[in-house]
Design a protein around this motif. Structure first.
Motif, PDB file in Angstrom:
ATOM      1  N   PRO A 149      66.220   7.061  33.469  1.00 31.74           N
ATOM      2  CA  PRO A 149      65.481   5.970  32.806  1.00 31.74           C
ATOM      3  C   PRO A 149      66.140   5.494  31.514  1.00 31.74           C
ATOM      4  CG  PRO A 149      64.236   8.038  32.776  1.00 31.74           C
ATOM      5  CD  PRO A 149      65.354   8.223  33.730  1.00 31.74           C
ATOM      6  N   ASP A 150      66.794   6.399  30.783  1.00 29.15           N
ATOM      7  CA  ASP A 150      67.457   5.953  29.552  1.00 29.15           C
ATOM      8  C   ASP A 150      68.616   5.012  29.861  1.00 29.15           C
ATOM      9  OD1 ASP A 150      65.712   7.473  28.083  1.00 29.15           O
ATOM     10  OD2 ASP A 150      67.097   9.157  27.793  1.00 29.15           O
ATOM     11  N   ARG A 151      69.337   5.299  30.943  1.00 28.16           N
ATOM     12  CA  ARG A 151      70.435   4.418  31.358  1.00 28.16           C
ATOM     13  C   ARG A 151      69.886   3.072  31.812  1.00 28.16           C
ATOM     14  NH1 ARG A 151      74.751   6.608  35.675  1.00 28.16           N
ATOM     15  NH2 ARG A 151      75.074   8.038  33.916  1.00 28.16           N
ATOM     16  N   GLU A 152      68.794   3.088  32.544  1.00 28.93           N
ATOM     17  CA  GLU A 152      68.214   1.822  33.007  1.00 28.93           C
ATOM     18  C   GLU A 152      67.639   1.019  31.843  1.00 28.93           C
ATOM     19  OE1 GLU A 152      65.708   2.304  36.446  1.00 28.93           O
ATOM     20  OE2 GLU A 152      67.479   2.681  37.688  1.00 28.93           O
ATOM     21  N   ARG A 153      67.092   1.705  30.854  1.00 20.85           N
ATOM     22  CA  ARG A 153      66.641   1.001  29.657  1.00 20.85           C
ATOM     23  C   ARG A 153      67.818   0.264  29.015  1.00 20.85           C
ATOM     24  NH1 ARG A 153      62.955   1.710  25.268  1.00 20.85           N
ATOM     25  NH2 ARG A 153      62.052   3.588  26.183  1.00 20.85           N
ATOM     26  N   TRP A 199      69.804  -6.258  36.957  1.00 20.97           N
ATOM     27  CA  TRP A 199      69.119  -6.713  35.751  1.00 20.97           C
ATOM     28  C   TRP A 199      69.448  -8.152  35.386  1.00 20.97           C
ATOM     29  CZ3 TRP A 199      65.208  -3.908  34.680  1.00 20.97           C
ATOM     30  CH2 TRP A 199      65.234  -2.534  34.932  1.00 20.97           C
ATOM     31  N   ALA A 200      70.689  -8.561  35.560  1.00 15.57           N
ATOM     32  CA  ALA A 200      71.048  -9.934  35.210  1.00 15.57           C
ATOM     33  C   ALA A 200      70.289 -10.939  36.065  1.00 15.57           C
ATOM     34  CB  ALA A 200      72.556 -10.133  35.365  1.00 15.57           C
ATOM     35  N   GLU A 201      70.114 -10.621  37.354  1.00 16.00           N
ATOM     36  CA  GLU A 201      69.372 -11.510  38.240  1.00 16.00           C
ATOM     37  C   GLU A 201      67.890 -11.516  37.910  1.00 16.00           C
ATOM     38  OE1 GLU A 201      70.333 -13.687  41.239  1.00 16.00           O
ATOM     39  OE2 GLU A 201      71.592 -13.696  39.453  1.00 16.00           O
ATOM     40  N   VAL A 202      67.336 -10.351  37.593  1.00 19.22           N
ATOM     41  CA  VAL A 202      65.931 -10.287  37.183  1.00 19.22           C
ATOM     42  C   VAL A 202      65.711 -11.145  35.945  1.00 19.22           C
ATOM     43  CG1 VAL A 202      64.139  -8.776  36.238  1.00 19.22           C
ATOM     44  CG2 VAL A 202      65.485  -8.028  38.217  1.00 19.22           C
ATOM     45  N   ALA A 203      66.599 -10.991  34.961  1.00 18.42           N
ATOM     46  CA  ALA A 203      66.460 -11.772  33.732  1.00 18.42           C
ATOM     47  C   ALA A 203      66.606 -13.266  34.005  1.00 18.42           C
ATOM     48  CB  ALA A 203      67.500 -11.311  32.712  1.00 18.42           C
ATOM     49  N   LYS A 213      61.068 -10.644  29.184  1.00 12.80           N
ATOM     50  CA  LYS A 213      62.111 -11.564  28.744  1.00 12.80           C
ATOM     51  C   LYS A 213      61.609 -12.280  27.483  1.00 12.80           C
ATOM     52  CE  LYS A 213      64.997 -15.375  30.420  1.00 12.80           C
ATOM     53  NZ  LYS A 213      65.379 -16.165  31.619  1.00 12.80           N
ATOM     54  N   PRO A 214      62.326 -12.136  26.407  1.00 14.89           N
ATOM     55  CA  PRO A 214      61.824 -12.717  25.142  1.00 14.89           C
ATOM     56  C   PRO A 214      61.811 -14.238  25.177  1.00 14.89           C
ATOM     57  CG  PRO A 214      64.025 -11.843  24.873  1.00 14.89           C
ATOM     58  CD  PRO A 214      63.589 -11.424  26.234  1.00 14.89           C
ATOM     59  N   ALA A 256      71.000  -6.872  29.597  1.00 12.69           N
ATOM     60  CA  ALA A 256      70.782  -8.128  30.310  1.00 12.69           C
ATOM     61  C   ALA A 256      69.858  -9.073  29.547  1.00 12.69           C
ATOM     62  CB  ALA A 256      70.201  -7.836  31.703  1.00 12.69           C
ATOM     63  N   GLY A 257      69.388  -8.644  28.384  1.00  8.58           N
ATOM     64  CA  GLY A 257      68.558  -9.506  27.555  1.00  8.58           C
ATOM     65  C   GLY A 257      67.069  -9.258  27.648  1.00  8.58           C
TER      66      GLY A 257
END
Length: 263
Positions: free
Chosen positions: A179-183, A135-139, A260-261, A189-190
């Protein structure tokens, strides 16, 4: 002998062991195994996202088959910059050949490593069945306002088959990929979750060749699977399928739409 095919156990196992495993083309299974598809139609939906994107990245593209299908649904409207990553060398070669006509640059990158792209390089990141979402890399590689749109494997997927070979697994293994954990991980990760859908889908394996090929292709289900090591279980399962019919399992999938906001 399988009365439907006229093939012996040894012949079926040899056939399943000989089929190439590169890429994510599952056409070989036609007539031998079935899996219900999620109602949301990932490739088609991803094609709609690609038609509106400026720069897009497909993570862990496999042999490029799903991205190829998505780009075909996007028709002539497609991003000006298209890239894909893949970690397995045979798949890198296959994806490069398949996706080059679409103008996709395929980059060899380890599944568990950083993405080899600059910060905020893409407004759309796609992935179908990543081994583990980073997630950090995706963000990091998403532009503000950009979207991560992906279909993930869910918790306890195909566990009927997995536990046939490995025995009962701990509860922690059953809840991994929930899915709840992945959410929660995506939000940490923002990213903001704009949509999350999950489904449980019926699978049927009609002969032991399909089981062998499936476990060779989806290598994380029964780690280190070989015909030789699991020959007793395979033989017993073959006899069971001959008398009782297809082996039934269930896959789990969830569709994630994360953004990403701005600012």
């Amino acid at each position: 002998m399988d009365q439907r095919t006229g093939s012996t156990f040894e012949e079926l196992v040899a056939e399943g062991a000989a089929v190439p495993t590169e890429g994510w083309d599952f056409s070989w299974f036609e007539g031998r195994a079935t899996e219900a598809r999620p109602s949301w139609g990932y490739a088609r939906s991803a094609g709609g996202r690609l038609a509106r994107a400026d720069a897009a990245l497909d993570i862990q593209t496999g042999g490029g088959e799903v991205l190829d299908m998505s780009l075909r649904t996007a028709a002539t409207a497609r991003p000006g910059l298209l890239a894909a990553t893949e970690g397995w060398p045979p798949n890198v070669a296959k994806a490069t050949a398949l996706l080059r006509p679409h103008g996709v640059v395929v980059v060899a990158a380890a599944d568990d490593g950083p993405l080899p792209f600059a910060d905020e390089a893409f407004d759309l990141v796609l992935s179908r069945h990543p081994v583990q979402p980073h997630w950090a890399e995706v963000a990091r590689v998403l532009r503000p306002g950009g979207t991560y749109f992906a279909q993930h494997v869910g918790p306890g997927s195909v566990f009927e088959l997995v536990e046939y070979f490995l025995g009962p697994l701990p509860q922690e293994a059953r809840t991994a990929r929930h899915p709840d954990r992945e959410r929660a991980d995506a939000e940490a990760a923002g990213l903001e979750i704009a949509g999350l859908r999950a489904e449980r889908l019926r699978m049927e394996f009609h002969d032991i060749a399909a089981v062998v090929h499936f476990l060779r292709k989806v290598i994380w289900l029964v780690p280190g699977f070989t015909v030789e090591e699991y020959e007793p279980q395979l033989r017993a399962l073959h006899k069971r399928m001959e008398t009782e019919g297809p082996f039934v399992a269930h896959s789990t999938r969830h569709l994630l739409d994360a953004r990403k906001p701005h600012g």
